[in-house]
Structures are given as structure tokens and as C-alpha cells.
Scaffold this motif. Structure first.
Motif, PDB file in Angstrom:
ATOM      1  N   GLU A 348       0.821  -1.213   0.000  1.00  0.00           N
ATOM      2  CA  GLU A 348       0.000   0.000   0.000  1.00  0.00           C
ATOM      3  C   GLU A 348       0.853   1.260   0.000  1.00  0.00           C
ATOM      4  OE1 GLU A 348       0.260  -1.335   4.393  1.00  0.00           O
ATOM      5  OE2 GLU A 348       0.155  -2.236   2.392  1.00  0.00           O
ATOM      6  N   VAL A 349       2.057   1.149   0.554  1.00  0.00           N
ATOM      7  CA  VAL A 349       2.978   2.287   0.538  1.00  0.00           C
ATOM      8  C   VAL A 349       3.597   2.438  -0.843  1.00  0.00           C
ATOM      9  CG1 VAL A 349       5.079   3.242   1.549  1.00  0.00           C
ATOM     10  CG2 VAL A 349       3.434   2.040   3.003  1.00  0.00           C
ATOM     11  N   VAL A 350       3.980   1.318  -1.458  1.00  0.00           N
ATOM     12  CA  VAL A 350       4.527   1.356  -2.814  1.00  0.00           C
ATOM     13  C   VAL A 350       3.515   1.961  -3.776  1.00  0.00           C
ATOM     14  CG1 VAL A 350       5.407  -0.033  -4.721  1.00  0.00           C
ATOM     15  CG2 VAL A 350       6.005  -0.624  -2.367  1.00  0.00           C
ATOM     16  N   ARG A 351       2.234   1.614  -3.583  1.00  0.00           N
ATOM     17  CA  ARG A 351       1.177   2.110  -4.466  1.00  0.00           C
ATOM     18  C   ARG A 351       1.086   3.635  -4.429  1.00  0.00           C
ATOM     19  NH1 ARG A 351      -1.840  -1.979  -3.668  1.00  0.00           N
ATOM     20  NH2 ARG A 351      -2.923  -1.200  -1.827  1.00  0.00           N
ATOM     21  N   GLN A 352       1.407   4.235  -3.302  1.00  0.00           N
ATOM     22  CA  GLN A 352       1.290   5.685  -3.172  1.00  0.00           C
ATOM     23  C   GLN A 352       2.629   6.400  -3.295  1.00  0.00           C
ATOM     24  OE1 GLN A 352      -1.467   7.006  -0.200  1.00  0.00           O
ATOM     25  NE2 GLN A 352      -0.399   8.953   0.133  1.00  0.00           N
ATOM     26  N   LYS A 353       3.715   5.742  -2.881  1.00  0.00           N
ATOM     27  CA  LYS A 353       5.008   6.424  -2.823  1.00  0.00           C
ATOM     28  C   LYS A 353       6.027   5.885  -3.824  1.00  0.00           C
ATOM     29  CE  LYS A 353       4.238   8.975   0.975  1.00  0.00           C
ATOM     30  NZ  LYS A 353       4.374  10.438   1.056  1.00  0.00           N
ATOM     31  N   GLY A 354       5.669   4.867  -4.582  1.00  0.00           N
ATOM     32  CA  GLY A 354       6.613   4.260  -5.510  1.00  0.00           C
ATOM     33  C   GLY A 354       6.953   5.174  -6.666  1.00  0.00           C
ATOM     34  N   PRO A 355       7.812   4.720  -7.587  1.00  0.00           N
ATOM     35  CA  PRO A 355       8.228   5.561  -8.708  1.00  0.00           C
ATOM     36  C   PRO A 355       7.040   5.941  -9.587  1.00  0.00           C
ATOM     37  CG  PRO A 355       8.960   3.278  -9.005  1.00  0.00           C
ATOM     38  CD  PRO A 355       8.451   3.394  -7.611  1.00  0.00           C
ATOM     39  N   PRO A 356       6.899   7.212  -9.934  1.00  0.00           N
ATOM     40  CA  PRO A 356       5.775   7.655 -10.784  1.00  0.00           C
ATOM     41  C   PRO A 356       5.713   6.848 -12.078  1.00  0.00           C
ATOM     42  CG  PRO A 356       6.974   9.539  -9.901  1.00  0.00           C
ATOM     43  CD  PRO A 356       7.770   8.324  -9.554  1.00  0.00           C
ATOM     44  N   GLY A 357       4.500   6.450 -12.448  1.00  0.00           N
ATOM     45  CA  GLY A 357       4.309   5.669 -13.660  1.00  0.00           C
ATOM     46  C   GLY A 357       4.421   4.179 -13.456  1.00  0.00           C
ATOM     47  N   PHE A 358       4.963   3.767 -12.299  1.00  0.00           N
ATOM     48  CA  PHE A 358       5.162   2.345 -12.033  1.00  0.00           C
ATOM     49  C   PHE A 358       4.557   1.925 -10.701  1.00  0.00           C
ATOM     50  CE2 PHE A 358       8.475   3.620 -14.935  1.00  0.00           C
ATOM     51  CZ  PHE A 358       8.574   2.573 -15.821  1.00  0.00           C
ATOM     52  N   ARG A 359       3.838   2.821 -10.047  1.00  0.00           N
ATOM     53  CA  ARG A 359       3.405   2.544  -8.683  1.00  0.00           C
ATOM     54  C   ARG A 359       2.471   1.353  -8.592  1.00  0.00           C
ATOM     55  NH1 ARG A 359       2.563   8.927  -7.007  1.00  0.00           N
ATOM     56  NH2 ARG A 359       4.797   9.364  -6.740  1.00  0.00           N
ATOM     57  N   TRP A 360       1.470   1.301  -9.445  1.00  0.00           N
ATOM     58  CA  TRP A 360       0.497   0.212  -9.365  1.00  0.00           C
ATOM     59  C   TRP A 360       1.154  -1.120  -9.713  1.00  0.00           C
ATOM     60  CZ3 TRP A 360      -3.956  -0.171  -7.059  1.00  0.00           C
ATOM     61  CH2 TRP A 360      -4.764  -1.281  -7.307  1.00  0.00           C
ATOM     62  N   ALA A 361       1.964  -1.113 -10.776  1.00  0.00           N
ATOM     63  CA  ALA A 361       2.637  -2.348 -11.170  1.00  0.00           C
ATOM     64  C   ALA A 361       3.604  -2.807 -10.082  1.00  0.00           C
ATOM     65  CB  ALA A 361       3.393  -2.136 -12.483  1.00  0.00           C
ATOM     66  N   ALA A 362       4.328  -1.854  -9.478  1.00  0.00           N
ATOM     67  CA  ALA A 362       5.286  -2.204  -8.428  1.00  0.00           C
ATOM     68  C   ALA A 362       4.581  -2.753  -7.202  1.00  0.00           C
ATOM     69  CB  ALA A 362       6.124  -0.985  -8.057  1.00  0.00           C
ATOM     70  N   SER A 363       3.415  -2.195  -6.869  1.00  0.00           N
ATOM     71  CA  SER A 363       2.692  -2.686  -5.696  1.00  0.00           C
ATOM     72  C   SER A 363       2.192  -4.110  -5.916  1.00  0.00           C
ATOM     73  CB  SER A 363       1.520  -1.758  -5.360  1.00  0.00           C
ATOM     74  OG  SER A 363       0.503  -1.818  -6.354  1.00  0.00           O
ATOM     75  N   LEU A 364       1.766  -4.432  -7.158  1.00  0.00           N
ATOM     76  CA  LEU A 364       1.303  -5.781  -7.465  1.00  0.00           C
ATOM     77  C   LEU A 364       2.459  -6.781  -7.461  1.00  0.00           C
ATOM     78  CD1 LEU A 364      -1.256  -5.057 -10.346  1.00  0.00           C
ATOM     79  CD2 LEU A 364      -1.760  -5.604  -7.951  1.00  0.00           C
ATOM     80  N   ALA A 365       3.652  -6.298  -7.854  1.00  0.00           N
ATOM     81  CA  ALA A 365       4.808  -7.187  -7.946  1.00  0.00           C
ATOM     82  C   ALA A 365       5.699  -7.121  -6.707  1.00  0.00           C
ATOM     83  CB  ALA A 365       5.631  -6.828  -9.183  1.00  0.00           C
ATOM     84  N   ALA A 366       5.258  -6.431  -5.655  1.00  0.00           N
ATOM     85  CA  ALA A 366       6.117  -6.170  -4.498  1.00  0.00           C
ATOM     86  C   ALA A 366       6.719  -7.433  -3.901  1.00  0.00           C
ATOM     87  CB  ALA A 366       5.331  -5.408  -3.427  1.00  0.00           C
ATOM     88  N   ALA A 367       5.947  -8.513  -3.879  1.00  0.00           N
ATOM     89  CA  ALA A 367       6.434  -9.761  -3.282  1.00  0.00           C
ATOM     90  C   ALA A 367       7.573 -10.384  -4.077  1.00  0.00           C
ATOM     91  CB  ALA A 367       5.290 -10.759  -3.145  1.00  0.00           C
ATOM     92  N   SER A 368       7.751  -9.941  -5.336  1.00  0.00           N
ATOM     93  CA  SER A 368       8.796 -10.501  -6.196  1.00  0.00           C
ATOM     94  C   SER A 368       9.922  -9.508  -6.454  1.00  0.00           C
ATOM     95  CB  SER A 368       8.189 -10.945  -7.539  1.00  0.00           C
ATOM     96  OG  SER A 368       7.200 -11.938  -7.337  1.00  0.00           O
TER      97      SER A 368
END
Length: 514
Positions: A348-368
């Protein structure tokens, strides 16, 4: 139990310390144990130590410990300043740091008025105070040391072992980060190796922040700690501090606190702000108060793997690579820096604070995803500064403005580390990755530098403000260069060194109110 307001105002303490982070807490411990009646004031409250302290949304998004006065920050790539709230809590940044506790290297002292040898015994004392867990002799750039680590480093977790093995295959010499985390110390509780360490308070108190170490080891008969007191200005006359004015953040009451010696430890942003509000720049012949702000030139390198990188959800901030530290010293006298393993924030933090343009994808892939942090030394530039602007905050104080940008050399050093981090992550099995620049000021240093001459530095060699008899600074703002490692241990060691000076000069009459 805290004394009431009238008791605080009626007492003339031996020492008043403003700020309870690494420097303030170490100073409070040392002075109280020397018999000086010491008052430690902190604008934040105590950490809650409950379930929300391990909640990513509460801590990293909602800002459970944010203060009520934003900083106005203008930094790299931003045309206009942005209001940013900071954590405020007893223990300062030690409450949220991930425990990394490395010494600066001997060559890092080239711009300092003291040598590494002068600080070395205090490094050992700081490691003992913070109960550092590590292994001597494994860091290829380790400076000379006269004492062993108090405790051995913990065994590597599986994600950390993955990075260690990959780094060796890539030709590096990884080693266990010296950590201020209670794996093998005498006290309880022990670390349970949870996934909410770096960036979070420890709910169970197993992180060796200064509230679980330095403040507990202080002489409780000689130390008074009062939270939620905001220092507004230091009153001075004829080169001597007479008192510090504070506001009780709960009642709004203004108090005047007196002492024979005052120590400012509000951090590299808060300390120059307090000195400037107090018109103490009049004593600074160098004009350096608030200038030369450094914060390291940092980046996170994250790679996606074809498997879950941390299925057991353990803390794996355990591996450091320092092979590149000295490789460009001949160019400009600076260290390149280090690479450390780093835990991924919650999705949930990656989804809001992750790299712009990649936040949603990064949050889904966070476990990997597995990440490394690159910590590069940055230049001390006079235009990187802390100053006061014309607006006022809710307490009627000038809003603190921060201006910072990196030099081309800073970015080159960071790029060297990023390239190495990519190699290591690919060797570990990473398929593709993303680099994210870090904007925080958690490693901020340098804004009230010490030096050999009043013409070049605001502080003398003992971190006393030039021209003021009884005012010392004991936080990261004293540093004239940042080196390439987390500054926490250096701040602690120097605070112990400064405490020895205070003890020698002000300790003869210590031990009670007058």
C-alpha cells in the motif's frame, strides 16, 4: 513523572539539552552520569509502542508521528517549494532508522579539524552505548579499531544470503552491516526479525534506538526528560546563553529554562533554524550557519525476480558492499559510498510512494521485488541551505525553508553505485529493474559546521558556537563532509567527545540546582 512548569522555571540546571536524537540522548547520558543535573527537552512525544507502530499506512502514509509545522522544501527537479511534515518523537530519527551503524573511514576526515584517530575511542564507546552487533575485519574498507563489536552480527536471512552470494559472484566482498538491533544483547526483548524495522518504531522495543539504550543507561537521578516542549529561541547576552524559551505544545504555555551550559541537538535542519531565530548568527564570522546542507546522494534500485523474494516476510537489511568506497578519492577527495540490502515497503505504501508511472505495477509485484540502496557522498555546497522565510507557523515562528540540489559529481558517484547494484541484482536472478531517487533528509548533516578557524566555521573544534561561552552543538549539523555511510554512529561518537569537553569545563560544580 515530569516536573510541573513552575519547578522547571525555578531550577537552574547544570545542562539543558534541546533535542533527543542520537546526539542529544548520548550527551544526556554522558552528562547525567557525570553528575550534572541535566534537562532534556523534546518537541515530540514518546513512541506509542503499539500495533499501529507496525502499520505501513499509519506510519509511512498517514504520518502518525508527524509534527504540526511543515518545512518548506525546494529540491532537485522541483520549481516550487513543497510543504513537508517531519516525524517528531522522543529519540528522534533513531526511532525510525534501520540500525545501520558504520564508522566513517580515515580518509573521510581530510576536511575535518580532527583526525579519525581522535574520534576512534569514541566510536568504540558509541558502539557499546548503542549495543552494535557486527563482525570486525570483514569490511574491506574498515578503518582501524581498538575495540571489538559488543555483540556478533545475526545469521543472514535467506534474502540477505541471496544478495551476499550474488555480490561475491560479481567480484565484491559483502559483509554483515553493523546493526543497532538487539539480537544477542543482555536485555529483553530480543528482535523477532519482523518486516517492519526500517522506517518504523519497534513495537516491542528490540531496536536499539536511543530510548532503549542511551536514555535508559543515563543516571535517572540526574536526568529529567520533558517531551512536547518546543524550543522557540535562546536568550543571550554578552556572548553567553541566559535561557531557552520553550512552548508547551499541549497547554500553549511559554516557559523560560535556565542552565549553566546549553546543548542544541535539533538536527541539521532544526538546529540552524533555532540559532537563526535566536539571532545567534551575529557571532558567526564564517556566515555558515544554515549553509552547506548535505544529505547523501541516494537511490533505490529494485529488480523484479521470477519468484517471491521474501516469502517469510523477514527483515533482511543485513548486507553491505563497500568495495567502491575509495575508488574515486583521487578525483575530488570524496568517497563514492556503499550499497546496502533494503526491505521493500508494504504494497500500500509502494502504491502511493513508488516511482511515478510504475506505482500500481510495483505494488502488485512487491512480493517478487528485491532492492538495494545506494548511499553516495555529496558535496558541501554553500547554496544548499536552511533559512527562515517570511511566513509564520501556528506557533508564530518563521517557517523553515530548505533548499537543496546535487552537484554533477554527486550524481556521478551515485551512478557508479547504481551500476554496481544492477550487476548484483541481475546476478541474484533479477530480470528487470527500476531506479528511484530518494528525497528524504534522514541523513541530513552539515549546516553548523565545526572547524579550526572562526573565519571558516561556526563551531570550534569542540563544537562550541564561536563567540558564545556556554553553547554547544551535538548533532549531525557539525559535520563538514558527509562521507558515504549513515551518519548516526558518527553523531553519537562526536556527542560523547563533546560531552567530555563539557564535563571538563562545567562539571566541577555539577550535581544540583542553584
Amino acid at each position: 513523572m515530569s516536573p510541573n512548569a513552575s519547578a522547571l522555571e525555578e531550577t537552574v540546571f547544570d545542562a539543558v539539552i534541546i533535542g533527543s536524537g542520537f546526539g542529544g540522548a548520548a550527551t544526556a547520558c554522558a552528562l547525567s552520569r557525570a553528575g550534572l543535573r541535566t534537562l532534556l527537552v523534546e518537541r515530540g512525544g514518546w513512541a506509542k509502542r503499539d500495533d499501529l507502530d507496525w502499520n505501513g499506512k499509519a506510519i509511512l502514509l498517514d504520518g502518525r508521528y508527524f509534527g504540526d509545522t511543515p518545512l518548506s522544501i525546494q529540491q532537485e527537479g522541483r520549481a516550487e517549494p513543497k510543504d513537508v511534515l517531519q516525524n517528531e518523537v522522543v529519540g528522534g530519527n533513531s526511532i525510525f532508522f534501520g540500525g545501520a551503524s558504520l564508522r566513517l573511514r580515515s580518509n573521510d576526515f581530510a576536511a575535518w579539524p580532527i583526525t579519525y584517530a581522535a574520534l576512534e575511542p569514541y566510536y568504540g564507546a558509541a558502539e557499546k552505548l548503542l549495543e552494535i552487533h557486527g563482525h570486525a575485519g570483514v569490511d574491506p574498507c574498515e578503518p582501524p579499531r581498538s575495540s571489538a563489536y559488543p555483540f556478533d552480527a545475526a545469521p543472514l536471512s535467506a534474502p540477505a544470503q541471496r544478495i551476499s552470494d550474488a555480490a561475491r559472484k560479481a567480484g565484491f566482498h559483502p559483509f554483515a552491516i553493523p546493526l543497532a538491533i538487539n539480537h544477542a544483547g543482555a536485555r529483553e526483548p530480543k528482535c523477532i526479525n519482523c518486516f517492519t524495522c526500517d522506517g518504523f518504531p519497534c513495537k516491542i522495543g528490540a531496536k536499539n534506538d536511543v530510548t532503549t539504550t542511551a536514555l535508559l543507561k543515563a543516571d535517572q537521578q540526574h536526568l529529567t526528560i520533558v517531551p512536547r516542549l518546543l524550543a522557540t529561541r535562546l536568550r543571550h547576552e554578552a556572548g553567553r546563553i541566559q535561557s531557552v524559551e520553550v512552548v508547551d505544545r499541549d497547554t500553549g504555555q511559554t516557559l523560560s529554562l535556565r542552565a549553566r551550559v546549553f546543548v542544541v541537538s535539533c538536527g541539521a535542519i532544526g538546529t540552524p533554524a533555532l540559532l537563526l531565530r535566536s539571532d545567534l548568527a551575529r557571532y558567526d564570522q564564517s556566515g555558515s550557519i544554515g549553509r552547506y546542507l548535505m544529505r547523501h546522494c541516494n537511490a533505490m534500485v529494485g529488480y523484479v525476480f521470477p519468484f517471491r523474494t521474501n516469502p517469510d516476510a523477514v527483515n533482511h537489511k543485513q548486507i553491505c558492499i563497500s568495495d567502491l568506497y575509495e575508488t574515486q578519492r583521487g578525483n575530488d577527495g570524496k568517497a563514492v559510498g556503499i550499497i546496502q540490502d533494503m526491505c521493500m515497503p508494504p504494497p500500500e505504501v509502494v502504491r502511493q510512494k513508488g516511482p511515478p508511472g510504475f506505482r500500481w505495477a510495483a505494488s502488485l509485484a512487491a512480493a517478487s521485488i528485491q532492492t538495494l540502496i545506494c548511499i553516495a557522498e555529496d558535496d558541501a555546497q554553500a547554496d544548499n541551505r536552511v533559512h527562515l522565510n517570511d511566513a509564520v507557523d501556528r506557533w508564530g515562528l518563521p517557517v523553515v525553508s530548505v533548499k537543496h540540489q546535487y552537484s554533477a559529481a554527486d550524481k556521478e558517484r551515485r551512478a557508479v553505485l547504481i551500476a554496481a547494484a544492477r550487476r548484483i541484482l541481475r546476478e541474484a536472478g533479477g530480470m528487470f529493474g527500476k531506479v528511484t531517487m530518494i528525497e528524504s533528509f534522514s541523513h541530513a548533516v552539515g549546516t553548523v559546521r565545526f572547524g579550526a578557524s572562526p573565519q571558516t566555521a561556526a563551531l570550534d573544534v569542540n563544537c562550541r558556537l564561536n563567540g558564545v561561552q556556554n553553547l554547544f552543538v551535538a548533532d549531525g549539523s557539525f559535520m563538514p563532509s558527509s562521507g558515504g555511510v549513515n551518519p548516526s554512529l558518527t553523531i553519537t561518537a562526536n556527542a560523547l567527545r563533546v560531552s567530555d569537553r563539557i564535563r571538563a569545563e562545567f562539571g566541577s560544580l555539577g550535581g544540583g540546582a542553584r
